[in-house]
Design a protein around this motif. Structure first.
Motif, mmCIF file in Angstrom:
data_model
loop_
_atom_site.group_PDB
_atom_site.id
_atom_site.type_symbol
_atom_site.label_atom_id
_atom_site.label_comp_id
_atom_site.label_asym_id
_atom_site.label_seq_id
_atom_site.Cartn_x
_atom_site.Cartn_y
_atom_site.Cartn_z
ATOM 1 N N ARG A 35 -12.321 -0.228 7.300
ATOM 2 C CA ARG A 35 -12.680 0.331 8.591
ATOM 3 C C ARG A 35 -12.854 -0.248 9.909
ATOM 4 N NH1 ARG A 35 -15.391 4.776 5.129
ATOM 5 N NH2 ARG A 35 -17.033 3.294 4.894
ATOM 6 N N ALA A 36 -13.844 -1.519 9.974
ATOM 7 C CA ALA A 36 -14.844 -1.332 10.553
ATOM 8 C C ALA A 36 -14.888 -2.857 10.027
ATOM 9 C CB ALA A 36 -16.030 -1.107 10.431
ATOM 10 N N THR A 37 -15.993 -4.067 11.043
ATOM 11 C CA THR A 37 -15.680 -5.553 11.078
ATOM 12 C C THR A 37 -16.044 -5.501 10.241
ATOM 13 O OG1 THR A 37 -15.558 -7.500 11.656
ATOM 14 C CG2 THR A 37 -17.039 -5.877 12.758
ATOM 15 N N SER A 38 -16.662 -7.331 9.207
ATOM 16 C CA SER A 38 -17.697 -7.597 8.348
ATOM 17 C C SER A 38 -17.917 -9.194 8.722
ATOM 18 C CB SER A 38 -17.225 -7.174 6.747
ATOM 19 O OG SER A 38 -15.946 -8.568 7.118
ATOM 20 N N ASP A 39 -18.921 -9.312 8.389
ATOM 21 C CA ASP A 39 -18.909 -10.536 8.990
ATOM 22 C C ASP A 39 -18.451 -11.922 8.164
ATOM 23 O OD1 ASP A 39 -21.929 -9.655 9.216
ATOM 24 O OD2 ASP A 39 -22.893 -10.697 7.752
ATOM 25 N N LEU A 40 -17.695 -11.523 7.710
ATOM 26 C CA LEU A 40 -16.365 -12.912 6.863
ATOM 27 C C LEU A 40 -15.395 -12.343 7.417
ATOM 28 C CD1 LEU A 40 -15.051 -14.202 4.944
ATOM 29 C CD2 LEU A 40 -14.339 -11.992 3.521
ATOM 30 N N GLU A 41 -15.020 -10.874 8.479
ATOM 31 C CA GLU A 41 -13.787 -10.496 9.512
ATOM 32 C C GLU A 41 -14.484 -11.802 10.269
ATOM 33 O OE1 GLU A 41 -12.044 -7.233 11.720
ATOM 34 O OE2 GLU A 41 -11.838 -7.020 9.747
ATOM 35 N N GLU A 42 -15.180 -11.510 11.082
ATOM 36 C CA GLU A 42 -15.797 -11.875 12.126
ATOM 37 C C GLU A 42 -15.497 -13.992 11.966
ATOM 38 O OE1 GLU A 42 -16.622 -10.820 15.487
ATOM 39 O OE2 GLU A 42 -16.246 -8.886 14.044
ATOM 40 N N ILE A 44 -13.775 -15.372 9.661
ATOM 41 C CA ILE A 44 -11.946 -15.838 10.059
ATOM 42 C C ILE A 44 -11.557 -15.513 11.768
ATOM 43 C CG2 ILE A 44 -9.759 -15.157 9.425
ATOM 44 C CD1 ILE A 44 -11.676 -14.189 6.528
ATOM 45 N N GLU A 45 -12.073 -14.693 12.507
ATOM 46 C CA GLU A 45 -11.200 -14.795 13.547
ATOM 47 C C GLU A 45 -12.294 -15.237 14.010
ATOM 48 O OE1 GLU A 45 -9.597 -12.216 16.330
ATOM 49 O OE2 GLU A 45 -9.392 -12.131 14.143
ATOM 50 N N ALA A 46 -13.196 -15.746 14.800
ATOM 51 C CA ALA A 46 -13.714 -16.970 15.118
ATOM 52 C C ALA A 46 -12.870 -17.948 15.083
ATOM 53 C CB ALA A 46 -15.399 -16.732 14.991
ATOM 54 N N GLY A 47 -12.967 -18.220 14.177
ATOM 55 C CA GLY A 47 -11.935 -19.946 14.029
ATOM 56 C C GLY A 47 -12.832 -21.168 13.752
ATOM 57 N N LYS A 48 -14.222 -20.934 14.169
ATOM 58 C CA LYS A 48 -14.644 -22.126 14.000
ATOM 59 C C LYS A 48 -14.868 -23.053 13.176
ATOM 60 C CE LYS A 48 -17.050 -19.748 18.046
ATOM 61 N NZ LYS A 48 -18.454 -19.649 18.416
ATOM 62 N N PHE A 49 -13.748 -23.259 12.468
ATOM 63 C CA PHE A 49 -13.622 -25.069 11.376
ATOM 64 C C PHE A 49 -13.471 -25.846 12.097
ATOM 65 C CE2 PHE A 49 -11.978 -20.578 10.313
ATOM 66 C CZ PHE A 49 -12.874 -20.124 9.491
ATOM 67 N N CYS A 217 -4.452 -17.749 10.799
ATOM 68 C CA CYS A 217 -5.174 -18.737 9.527
ATOM 69 C C CYS A 217 -4.354 -18.960 9.198
ATOM 70 C CB CYS A 217 -6.648 -18.201 9.522
ATOM 71 S SG CYS A 217 -6.962 -17.202 7.930
ATOM 72 N N THR A 218 -4.959 -20.565 8.726
ATOM 73 C CA THR A 218 -4.355 -21.739 7.242
ATOM 74 C C THR A 218 -5.995 -21.202 6.369
ATOM 75 O OG1 THR A 218 -6.689 -23.112 7.448
ATOM 76 C CG2 THR A 218 -4.631 -23.842 9.183
ATOM 77 N N LEU A 219 -5.066 -21.841 5.043
ATOM 78 C CA LEU A 219 -5.239 -20.889 3.707
ATOM 79 C C LEU A 219 -6.814 -21.753 3.006
ATOM 80 C CD1 LEU A 219 -5.226 -20.113 1.432
ATOM 81 C CD2 LEU A 219 -3.881 -21.770 0.093
ATOM 82 N N ASP A 220 -6.830 -22.452 4.038
ATOM 83 C CA ASP A 220 -8.029 -23.345 3.808
ATOM 84 C C ASP A 220 -9.027 -22.798 4.668
ATOM 85 O OD1 ASP A 220 -7.321 -25.273 1.517
ATOM 86 O OD2 ASP A 220 -7.191 -26.703 3.569
ATOM 87 N N GLU A 221 -9.102 -22.911 5.834
ATOM 88 C CA GLU A 221 -10.258 -21.780 6.549
ATOM 89 C C GLU A 221 -10.377 -20.421 6.125
ATOM 90 O OE1 GLU A 221 -8.005 -22.780 11.358
ATOM 91 O OE2 GLU A 221 -6.920 -21.159 10.199
#
Length: 283
Positions: A35-42, A44-49, A217-221
């Motif tokens: 229902r709301a965002t989480s640290d994990l979702e943020e 992945i969404e940021a994509g800084k890998f 996103c990729t699997l490894d991300e």
């Protein structure tokens, strides 16, 4: 802050008060609450890998698959794929009063409902249903539904490690089960009838859209965010903070590594829980 078990947890069930090796501490929400965002979702969404992190994630993923590690690492039986079947679908059951169902399964939200949906989607497939180990152990409600599940599936398996099933099935259908993530690690197609944390990123077939998740996103991300950046790991041996790689080693050698001394409150909780279970069975 919200605290929950991590994804590489233990050898044994949380319902049996087996202490986990990993924890999730989330300041925005929680990974299972769609229902709301989480640290994990943020994350992945940021994509800084960076490259080094993704190489580490790849090595961790390959080690998990090679060693057959899952969240609980329970079961000791064997299973053989039926001969002559063209498509075998695994449906892992969940505890229906779990928060991940309440907050991540807005349409189908029961095991029987999921099995019915899978039968309609794959009418010619051999459907294998694996009830949740907490339910099979009598620790959580849902055992009464196992018999009814036979009208929608071809086979029910219980004491088989789920990674052994991954090796022989063609795809998984899930509500929000972590088994879907574990199957992705092994390259299996996953169909999501709910909104688990690993859906919406282009890696699964999603029956429900997730407009907040915009990246492919990729699997490894996904692995880097979920197993390296997001959880906190605590060694069962030393009691100190540790790495996912060390946690993986401890899971593999669980029976041979001496754990740190168990807290008095946890020993007392185990005793009280055993007494409570005996009282319930005697009624």
């Amino acid at each position: 802050m919200r605290i929950e078990d991590g994804f590489l947890r233990s050898v044994g069930l949380g319902a049996n008060l087996v202490q986990p090796l990993s924890w999730v501490i989330d300041r925005r929400g929680m990974y299972y609450d769609a229902r709301a965002t989480s640290d994990l979702e943020e994350l992945i969404e940021a994509g800084k890998f960076d490259t080094a992190l993704l190489l580490r994630a790849q090595a961790l993923r390959e080690a998990i698959v090679q060693r057959g590690i899952t969240k609980y690492n329970v079961g000791g039986g064997a299973w053989q794929r039926p001969r002559g079947t063209h498509t075998v679908v695994l449906v892992p059951g969940q505890v229906e009063n779990d928060a991940s169902i309440a907050y991540g399964a807005p349409a189908v939200h029961t095991n029987l409902g999921l099995l019915e949906a899978v039968r309609k989607a794959r009418p010619d497939a051999w459907i294998v249903y694996k009830p949740h180990p907490d339910v099979l152990a009598g620790k959580r409600p849902g055992a009464a539904d196992i018999g009814e599940a036979r009208q929608w599936c071809d086979e029910i398996v219980s004491d088989v490690p789920i990674h052994r099933l991954f090796e022989q099935v063609d795809e998984l259908h899930v509500l929000t089960s972590l088994a879907g993530f574990e199957a992705l690690l092994r390259g299996k197609p996953v169909v999501c009838h709910g909104l688990p944390f690993y859906a919406g990123w282009g890696l699964t077939e999603d029956r429900i859209p997730h407009p907040r998740r915009t990246r492919q996103c990729t699997l490894d991300e996904l692995v880097a965010a979920t197993l390296i950046l997001y959880p906190t790991y605590v060694s069962r041996v030393s009691g100190a903070f540790t790495t996912p790689e060390r946690a993986l080693y401890e899971l593999q050698h669980w029976e041979h590594l001496a754990p740190s001394r168990e807290a008095a409150w946890l020993r007392a909780a185990r005793v009280l829980k055993r007494l409570k279970d005996r009282w319930r069975r005697s009624r």
